[in-house]
Design a protein around this motif. Structure first.
Motif, PDB file in Angstrom:
ATOM      1  N   PRO A   1       0.990  -1.272  -0.143  1.00  0.00           N
ATOM      2  CA  PRO A   1      -0.028  -0.160   0.075  1.00  0.00           C
ATOM      3  C   PRO A   1       0.836   1.355   0.100  1.00  0.00           C
ATOM      4  O   PRO A   1       0.506   2.286  -0.366  1.00  0.00           O
ATOM      5  CB  PRO A   1      -0.953  -0.131   1.228  1.00  0.00           C
ATOM      6  N   LEU A   2       1.939   1.286   0.574  1.00  0.00           N
ATOM      7  CA  LEU A   2       3.054   2.403   0.638  1.00  0.00           C
ATOM      8  C   LEU A   2       3.794   2.551  -0.597  1.00  0.00           C
ATOM      9  O   LEU A   2       4.556   3.560  -0.855  1.00  0.00           O
ATOM     10  CB  LEU A   2       3.720   2.339   1.887  1.00  0.00           C
ATOM     11  N   SER A   3       3.830   1.373  -1.287  1.00  0.00           N
ATOM     12  CA  SER A   3       4.546   1.325  -2.562  1.00  0.00           C
ATOM     13  C   SER A   3       3.922   0.692  -3.699  1.00  0.00           C
ATOM     14  O   SER A   3       4.206  -0.327  -4.123  1.00  0.00           O
ATOM     15  CB  SER A   3       6.021   0.893  -2.474  1.00  0.00           C
ATOM     16  N   PRO A   4       2.888   1.149  -4.228  1.00  0.00           N
ATOM     17  CA  PRO A   4       1.801   0.274  -4.920  1.00  0.00           C
ATOM     18  C   PRO A   4       2.390   0.341  -6.501  1.00  0.00           C
ATOM     19  O   PRO A   4       1.848  -0.668  -7.196  1.00  0.00           O
ATOM     20  CB  PRO A   4       0.689   1.004  -4.953  1.00  0.00           C
ATOM     21  N   ARG A   5       3.236   1.038  -6.740  1.00  0.00           N
ATOM     22  CA  ARG A   5       3.629   1.047  -8.358  1.00  0.00           C
ATOM     23  C   ARG A   5       4.827   0.008  -8.564  1.00  0.00           C
ATOM     24  O   ARG A   5       5.204  -0.114  -9.454  1.00  0.00           O
ATOM     25  CB  ARG A   5       3.977   2.357  -9.013  1.00  0.00           C
ATOM     26  N   SER A   6       5.676  -0.586  -7.284  1.00  0.00           N
ATOM     27  CA  SER A   6       6.425  -1.648  -7.429  1.00  0.00           C
ATOM     28  C   SER A   6       6.216  -2.902  -8.318  1.00  0.00           C
ATOM     29  O   SER A   6       4.898  -3.081  -8.158  1.00  0.00           O
ATOM     30  CB  SER A   6       7.256  -1.601  -6.224  1.00  0.00           C
TER      31      SER A   6
END
Length: 277
Positions: free
Chosen positions: A173-178
């Motif tokens: 949720p805190l790095s959803p584009r990884s």
């Protein structure tokens, strides 16, 4: 007042009503609330703005506050005012946000179960401000998940909520584009070529794009993923080889027969029940 014939009859009716209320509270053993309790709550609601109040109980003990994030998504903050307020801190129900791997980090900054823990010094406006800051952390995550929900056919969960992190693959949720950890499900003959493409094209992952867009590139899907407009629900549902249904006890078939000529899907719980017989 509209029904009273004169002022005297109105006052008599008012006194009777107040006595009935006080008698009812006394019978229930409700704790007495001071004048400070009422005045403090009214002042804080005035300062916050009554237009933001979605619902308030008759005794002012609970208030539901509308929150709107940067992308116009609606959220609800539920606040409870205990009888001893403001000496006793107000109580906050958790916001509907996904759990993160950095839960301990949030706790160190005062967060607990989705919202800032109230203290004796913090009032309603402070709690609302902290709740809005918490929501800001998940804007990109919800953007990603809404894109998946709108432009793919989500089999599981059936009715996603804002707390769900799963759509066949887990996103931070805190790095959803990884790049997400993915698990492909289906017959080996169909899945293996897709796994190969995913591995060979992993270097093409572009963090400026949404995960759905990246996966369509990596899997070389010129027409994109199946959507509710391109594929029917019956075509997407795969029946379990034991119970002959797609969804059972909220679960979809996620186990495949290991025989290459079979590859029949099963619910995990169905297989467990069969082995017990």
């Amino acid at each position: 007042m509209n029904e009273a014939q004169d002022l005297e009859s109105f006052l008599i009716e008012l006194i009777d009503t107040l006595e009935a209320i006080l008698s009812s509270k006394s019978a229930r053993g409700d704790p007495a609330k001071s004048v400070t309790y009422w005045s403090c709550i009214i002042e804080e609601l005035d300062a916050l703005g009554w237009h933001r109040i979605a619902h308030i109980t008759q005794d002012l003990s609970q208030v539901q506050i509308d929150l709107c994030d940067a992308f116009e998504r609606k959220h609800l903050l539920i606040v409870q005012f205990p009888p001893g307020y403001p000496t006793v801190p107000l109580k906050l129900e958790p916001l509907l946000v996904p759990e993160t791997e950095s839960e301990l980090h949030l706790l160190e900054h005062g967060y607990m179960t989705g919202v800032l823990t109230a203290s004796q010094e913090s009032g309603l406006q402070f709690a609302v401000t902290q709740a809005e800051k918490l929501l800001d952390q998940f804007q990109e995550f919800w953007n990603v998940m809404e894109d998946i929900d709108e432009k793919t056919w989500v089999i599981d969960p059936e009715k996603p909520t804002r707390t769900d992190r799963m759509r066949r693959c887990a996103l931070d949720p805190l790095s959803p584009r990884s790049i997400p950890e993915t698990r492909m499900f289906g017959p080996t003959a169909s899945i293996e070529p897709m796994r190969t493409k995913l591995f060979q094209n992993a270097g093409l992952w572009d963090r400026t794009k949404l995960p759905r867009e990246n996966l369509e590139v990596l899997l070389e899907l010129p027409d994109g993923f199946p959507t509710p407009t391109s594929v029917t629900k019956d075509e997407m549902n795969i029946e379990c080889g034991i119970c002959y249904s797609f969804r059972f006890e909220g679960q979809v078939p996620d186990q495949l027969c290991s025989h290459t000529k079979c590859q029949q899907p099963f619910h995990r719980v169905c297989l467990y029940e069969v082995t017990r017989m």
